[in-house]
Design a protein around this motif. Structure first.
Motif, PDB file in Angstrom:
ATOM      1  N   SER A 193      -7.596  26.509  18.922  1.00  0.00           N
ATOM      2  CA  SER A 193      -8.340  25.252  19.021  1.00  0.00           C
ATOM      3  C   SER A 193      -9.452  25.170  17.983  1.00  0.00           C
ATOM      4  O   SER A 193      -9.947  24.084  17.681  1.00  0.00           O
ATOM      5  N   GLN A 194      -9.833  26.314  17.406  1.00  0.00           N
ATOM      6  CA  GLN A 194     -10.864  26.324  16.388  1.00  0.00           C
ATOM      7  C   GLN A 194     -10.307  26.058  14.994  1.00  0.00           C
ATOM      8  O   GLN A 194     -11.068  25.950  14.031  1.00  0.00           O
ATOM      9  N   LEU A 195      -8.986  25.971  14.887  1.00  0.00           N
ATOM     10  CA  LEU A 195      -8.353  25.696  13.600  1.00  0.00           C
ATOM     11  C   LEU A 195      -8.255  24.184  13.379  1.00  0.00           C
ATOM     12  O   LEU A 195      -8.229  23.413  14.345  1.00  0.00           O
ATOM     13  N   PRO A 196      -8.174  23.735  12.121  1.00  0.00           N
ATOM     14  CA  PRO A 196      -7.943  22.307  11.856  1.00  0.00           C
ATOM     15  C   PRO A 196      -6.638  21.848  12.495  1.00  0.00           C
ATOM     16  O   PRO A 196      -5.690  22.636  12.631  1.00  0.00           O
ATOM     17  N   LEU A 197      -6.576  20.597  12.880  1.00  0.00           N
ATOM     18  CA  LEU A 197      -5.424  20.083  13.624  1.00  0.00           C
ATOM     19  C   LEU A 197      -4.087  20.325  12.928  1.00  0.00           C
ATOM     20  O   LEU A 197      -3.138  20.795  13.576  1.00  0.00           O
ATOM     21  N   VAL A 199      -3.224  22.661  10.902  1.00  0.00           N
ATOM     22  CA  VAL A 199      -2.935  24.092  10.979  1.00  0.00           C
ATOM     23  C   VAL A 199      -2.535  24.475  12.405  1.00  0.00           C
ATOM     24  O   VAL A 199      -1.681  25.333  12.630  1.00  0.00           O
ATOM     25  N   ARG A 200      -3.139  23.798  13.373  1.00  0.00           N
ATOM     26  CA  ARG A 200      -2.811  24.054  14.773  1.00  0.00           C
ATOM     27  C   ARG A 200      -1.340  23.750  15.053  1.00  0.00           C
ATOM     28  O   ARG A 200      -0.677  24.450  15.827  1.00  0.00           O
TER      29      ARG A 200
END
Length: 261
Positions: A193-197, A199-200
């Motif tokens: 959830s801390q990654l950019p969307l 990349v998620r």
């Protein structure tokens, strides 16, 4: 369904894989190298989790790091088998087998699958004992089937990595990059959830992501079946990709009369 002759032939491949593995990784080598790495790498990642999120972050990272250990055998070491064939000039014999390159390579991977599960469980015992996380150790050991599931999905991922990396001059670099990509993108030390969307989205297509979440849910007493099902689905997709890539590689090698593919 495989005929008796084909099953007999694959059993020969499996036995040869065990002999090769035993020659390269005798017990003393495993004890001196693989076992320490299986414990020390998760310990390091657990400390990173603690620095980032305290005790909760450490617990998160312990689970993720113990799961990540399985990829060291199923991705890096499994790819080495084909690289060694290319170096030794024996890959053409594998290509000419009646089973086909993908099935032979998958059969050879069984020993690395076994090592990966053992490494993950050794990591659980070693790391949890070091931190005194006895309840977490018990929960993760009960989740041994989830380690098997995750090892299977990373084996499928490793098949695709092998098709691309093993025949490249920088094979060792590429396979290790694949493993470290999993470390960053699969939510091992920090939540995805801390990654950019965008990349998620990639993270959800990778092995380990859902397997680690299934184990975290199991350890917390939450439902984990959906996460396990997603890990299995990801593994099936990567298996299809790996088989396709190896077949394309094989076809190209036959068309160009080259061993490199």
């Amino acid at each position: 369904m495989l005929s008796r002759d084909r099953l007999s032939g694959l059993s020969v491949v499996a036995r040869a894989s065990w002999r090769d593995y035993s020659a390269v990784y005798p017990i003393r080598t495993l004890i001196a190298s693989s076992v320490p790495r299986a414990v020390l790498q998760p310990l390091f990642l657990a400390y990173l989790g603690y620095l980032a999120g305290g005790l909760e972050g450490r617990r998160f990272a312990i689970i993720g790091a113990c799961v990540h250990v399985v990829s060291l055998a199923t991705v890096v070491k499994a790819a080495d088998t084909m690289t060694e064939d290319l170096v030794e000039g024996t890959l053409y014999r594998v290509r000419m087998s009646r089973f086909g390159l993908p099935l032979v390579q998958l059969t050879r991977c069984w020993v690395y699958l076994l090592e990966s599960v053992a490494s993950g469980l050794v990591a659980v015992v070693g790391v949890c004992a070091f931190f005194g996380e006895w309840a977490l150790m018990g929960s993760l050991l009960k989740g041994a089937p989830l380690f098997v599931l995750t090892a299977l999905s990373t084996t499928a991922f490793g098949l695709a990595v092998t098709a691309v990396a093993a025949l490249h001059p920088a094979s060792a670099v590429l396979t290790n990059l694949a493993v470290y990509a999993l470390l960053v993108l699969a939510g091992i030390v920090a939540p995805i959830s801390q990654l950019p969307l965008p990349v998620r989205w990639v993270s959800h297509t990778l092995p380990l992501t859902h397997g680690a979440e299934a184990l975290r849910a199991l350890a917390d007493g939450r439902p984990w079946g959906t996460h396990a099902a997603l890990e299995a689905l990801v593994g099936v997709v990567w298996l299809g990709a790996g088989v396709l890539l190896l077949r394309l590689n094989d076809s190209r090698a036959r068309r160009l009369a080259t061993d490199a593919g």
